[in-house]
Scaffold this motif. Structure first.
Motif, short mmCIF file in Angstrom:
data_model
loop_
_atom_site.label_atom_id
_atom_site.label_comp_id
_atom_site.label_asym_id
_atom_site.label_seq_id
_atom_site.Cartn_x
_atom_site.Cartn_y
_atom_site.Cartn_z
N GLY A 398 0.81 -1.20 0.00
CA GLY A 398 0.00 0.00 0.00
C GLY A 398 0.85 1.26 0.00
O GLY A 398 0.54 2.24 -0.69
N THR A 399 1.93 1.24 0.76
CA THR A 399 2.86 2.36 0.77
C THR A 399 3.51 2.52 -0.60
O THR A 399 3.72 3.65 -1.08
N ALA A 400 3.82 1.40 -1.26
CA ALA A 400 4.40 1.47 -2.61
C ALA A 400 3.44 2.15 -3.57
O ALA A 400 3.85 3.00 -4.39
N HIS A 401 2.17 1.79 -3.51
CA HIS A 401 1.18 2.42 -4.39
C HIS A 401 1.08 3.92 -4.11
O HIS A 401 0.99 4.73 -5.03
N TRP A 402 1.11 4.28 -2.84
CA TRP A 402 1.07 5.69 -2.45
C TRP A 402 2.29 6.44 -2.97
O TRP A 402 2.17 7.55 -3.52
N LEU A 403 3.49 5.85 -2.83
CA LEU A 403 4.71 6.50 -3.30
C LEU A 403 4.68 6.71 -4.81
O LEU A 403 5.06 7.78 -5.31
N ARG A 404 4.21 5.72 -5.53
CA ARG A 404 4.09 5.89 -6.98
C ARG A 404 3.18 7.06 -7.32
O ARG A 404 3.43 7.80 -8.29
N GLY A 405 2.14 7.27 -6.53
CA GLY A 405 1.18 8.31 -6.81
C GLY A 405 1.68 9.72 -6.54
O GLY A 405 1.02 10.69 -6.92
N LEU A 406 2.85 9.85 -5.91
CA LEU A 406 3.39 11.17 -5.62
C LEU A 406 4.08 11.80 -6.82
O LEU A 406 4.42 12.99 -6.78
N GLY A 407 4.30 11.02 -7.89
CA GLY A 407 4.95 11.57 -9.08
C GLY A 407 6.40 11.14 -9.16
O GLY A 407 6.89 10.32 -8.39
N ARG A 408 7.11 11.72 -10.12
CA ARG A 408 8.49 11.31 -10.41
C ARG A 408 9.41 12.52 -10.41
O ARG A 408 8.97 13.68 -10.48
N VAL A 409 10.71 12.22 -10.34
CA VAL A 409 11.77 13.23 -10.34
C VAL A 409 12.69 12.94 -11.51
O VAL A 409 13.02 11.77 -11.77
N GLU A 410 13.13 13.97 -12.20
CA GLU A 410 14.07 13.79 -13.30
C GLU A 410 15.46 14.27 -12.90
O GLU A 410 15.61 15.16 -12.06
N GLY A 411 16.46 13.64 -13.50
CA GLY A 411 17.83 14.10 -13.35
C GLY A 411 18.47 13.82 -12.01
O GLY A 411 19.42 14.50 -11.62
N ALA A 412 17.98 12.81 -11.29
CA ALA A 412 18.51 12.55 -9.95
C ALA A 412 19.52 11.42 -9.90
O ALA A 412 20.21 11.26 -8.89
N PHE A 413 19.66 10.64 -10.97
CA PHE A 413 20.49 9.44 -10.87
C PHE A 413 21.98 9.74 -10.72
O PHE A 413 22.74 8.90 -10.28
N GLY A 414 22.39 10.94 -11.05
CA GLY A 414 23.79 11.28 -10.86
C GLY A 414 24.14 11.66 -9.44
O GLY A 414 25.34 11.83 -9.11
N LEU A 415 23.15 11.80 -8.58
CA LEU A 415 23.43 12.19 -7.19
C LEU A 415 24.05 11.04 -6.42
O LEU A 415 23.64 9.89 -6.57
N PRO A 416 25.02 11.32 -5.55
CA PRO A 416 25.57 10.26 -4.70
C PRO A 416 24.70 10.08 -3.47
O PRO A 416 23.98 10.99 -3.04
N VAL A 417 24.73 8.88 -2.90
CA VAL A 417 24.14 8.65 -1.58
C VAL A 417 25.18 9.08 -0.55
O VAL A 417 26.29 8.54 -0.52
N PRO A 418 24.88 10.08 0.29
CA PRO A 418 25.89 10.58 1.22
C PRO A 418 26.43 9.49 2.13
O PRO A 418 25.69 8.58 2.55
N GLY A 419 27.71 9.57 2.44
CA GLY A 419 28.31 8.66 3.39
C GLY A 419 28.22 9.20 4.80
O GLY A 419 27.95 10.39 5.02
#
Length: 468
Positions: A398-419
């Motif tokens: 149910g949370t997955a369905h809700w998250l999908r419904g919030l929309g999408r973001v473009e251009g984020a794949f180049g961001l690093p996950v902070p250490g």
């Protein structure tokens, strides 16, 4: 096409859906994107943490405390969705915690499946089903003799934890995807009559004097209990020696809790838990649907024992639909419900046969945990005004369905996950039952009653099964 909702609108919709009046008292600074994902993970983190924080502030106000404005910074909230990775014990990184054969494999028909084998009996069951040795090479060879969907079904029938990768469209067409889509991500239901239970007189912390029984494992349920503890609730985590657990997660999710062991397989254990439940405000459980109820702890039975109790139910796929009782974890729900496929396509993979790409954190687990904490606090507020016993339901799907419904973001794949070395003053240190602990502070902030964990995390069963 309507624009994607702002975090304040996401928060407002959650507040209204929980049956709470007015506007949530919260400030939400920060901008997307924060993490490398095409989904709005950071907005989901900010809104769900803010919902729980604002509800804690509202409880404190109704107890006679000052009005407070919750503040949740987007970057900090997004990082808290990966809190289990931001740990040091005695200066050393926390263990990875994944079993050697867990992960994704391509089956003979070309479809990917994901195996979750972190519990020993799940690993043994998958290997027995495949009839192979416990190495990635052997598992990969054995799965060449299977079609992906057939292996997923065979594993489910054997009680194992496997998901076949689907596209979002395939999940939307699946009966379980349709069952999930028909329900809101957070459901708060009145399950029994009881007179209103006034909130206790004002205390130093918003939830001080409220008792929570925490029968959860892994991430989502424990995050809920950890959040309630951060605002002063007395949280007693209950496990059993014969049940497997992810001990590597306890230094993170066990902060603020006491920990006891009770074996529900015998009458003495059931009697002990009944005694605790009779004096509890909240009964939090996250086992497979029906498992705790079969031991005599169904929500309706608890409501009869303790009128006015708030029960919570966390599941993988929800209680409705053909997968209603199926076992699952965040990584499996991501795979089954289209996230791994959608992320891969958004990153530029071939839509016809993309390699799975996971979200940058266990977003379904963490969002579900904070939604459950928020729902619990909303039910306590409604109990004080309306009376009644309450059931709060959340599922990862149910949370997955809700998250999908919030929309999408473009251009984020180049961001690093902070250490961890980039987090600075977002970290805190404390002694623990596992060694000197460095971990991420809670992202939800209240100026008059700042959240904190008064108790360090301890090993399972460190305390007697009794309220403090």
């Amino acid at each position: 096409m309507m624009p994607d909702p702002a975090p304040t609108a996401i928060l407002g919709a959650l507040w209204q859906a929980a049956g709470l009046a007015g506007r949530p008292p919260a400030e939400l600074p920060g901008e997307e994107p924060v993490l490398p994902s095409s989904f709005r993970v950071a907005a989901a983190a900010q809104a769900t943490i803010a919902a729980a924080t604002a509800a804690a502030a509202e409880i404190h106000r109704r107890r006679g405390g000052p009005a407070q404005m919750a503040r949740v910074a987007m970057r900090h909230a997004a990082l808290e969705f990966g809190s289990e990775r931001y740990l040091r014990l005695d200066g050393r990184p926390a263990p990875a915690g994944w079993d050697s054969i867990a992960g994704t494999y391509r089956c003979g028909d070309g479809r990917f499946v994901r195996l979750h084998t972190n519990f020993p009996h799940h690993r043994a069951g998958v290997l027995a089903l495949l009839g192979c040795e416990g190495t990635r090479e052997a598992v990969g060879r054995a799965l060449q003799d299977w079609e992906g969907l057939a292996f997923e079904q065979a594993a489910a029938e054997a009680g194992m934890c496997v998901a076949a990768m689907r596209s979002p469209a395939e999940w939307d067409a699946h009966p379980q995807g349709q069952a999930v889509a028909a329900l809101p991500p957070l459901r708060i239901e009145r399950i029994g009559d009881a007179p209103p239970v006034p909130l206790p007189p004002v205390a130093a912390r918003p939830l001080e004097g409220l008792r929570v029984l925490d029968l959860t494992r892994v991430i989502a349920g424990p995050v809920c209990g950890r959040t309630l503890a951060a605002h002063g609730a007395e949280v007693l985590h209950v496990s059993a020696a014969h049940l497997p657990s992810f001990d590597d997660l306890l230094p993170d999710t066990g902060r603020g809790k006491r920990s006891a062991r009770i074996d529900l397989r015998d009458a003495a254990g059931r009697s002990a838990l009944l005694g605790l439940a009779a004096r509890a405000d909240v009964f939090l459980q996250g086992y497979r649907p029906g498992a705790i109820a079969a031991q005599g702890f169904a929500p309706e039975a608890l409501a009869a024992l303790r009128p006015g109790i708030v029960c919570t139910s966390l599941s993988a796929y929800g209680e409705a639909g053909p997968w209603g009782g199926r076992r699952g974890f965040d990584s499996l729900v991501q795979t089954a419900s289209g996230f791994n496929h959608a992320e891969a396509v958004a990153a530029g993979a071939d839509p016809a046969a993309p390699d799975p790409k996971v979200l940058p954190c266990q977003a379904l687990d963490h969002a579900s945990g904070f939604l459950l904490a928020f729902g619990t606090l909303a039910a306590l507020l409604r109990r004080a005004e309306e009376g009644g016993s309450w059931l709060v339901r959340v599922s990862l799907a149910g949370t997955a369905h809700w998250l999908r419904g919030l929309g999408r973001v473009e251009g984020a794949f180049g961001l690093p996950v902070p250490g961890l070395d980039e987090l600075g003053d977002l970290l805190e240190t404390m002694p623990s039952g596992f060694g000197a602990l460095t971990a991420l502070r809670h992202a939800g902030w209240l100026p008059e009653t700042p959240p904190r964990w008064a108790l360090p995390p301890v090993r399972l069963g460190a305390h007697p099964p009794a309220w403090a």
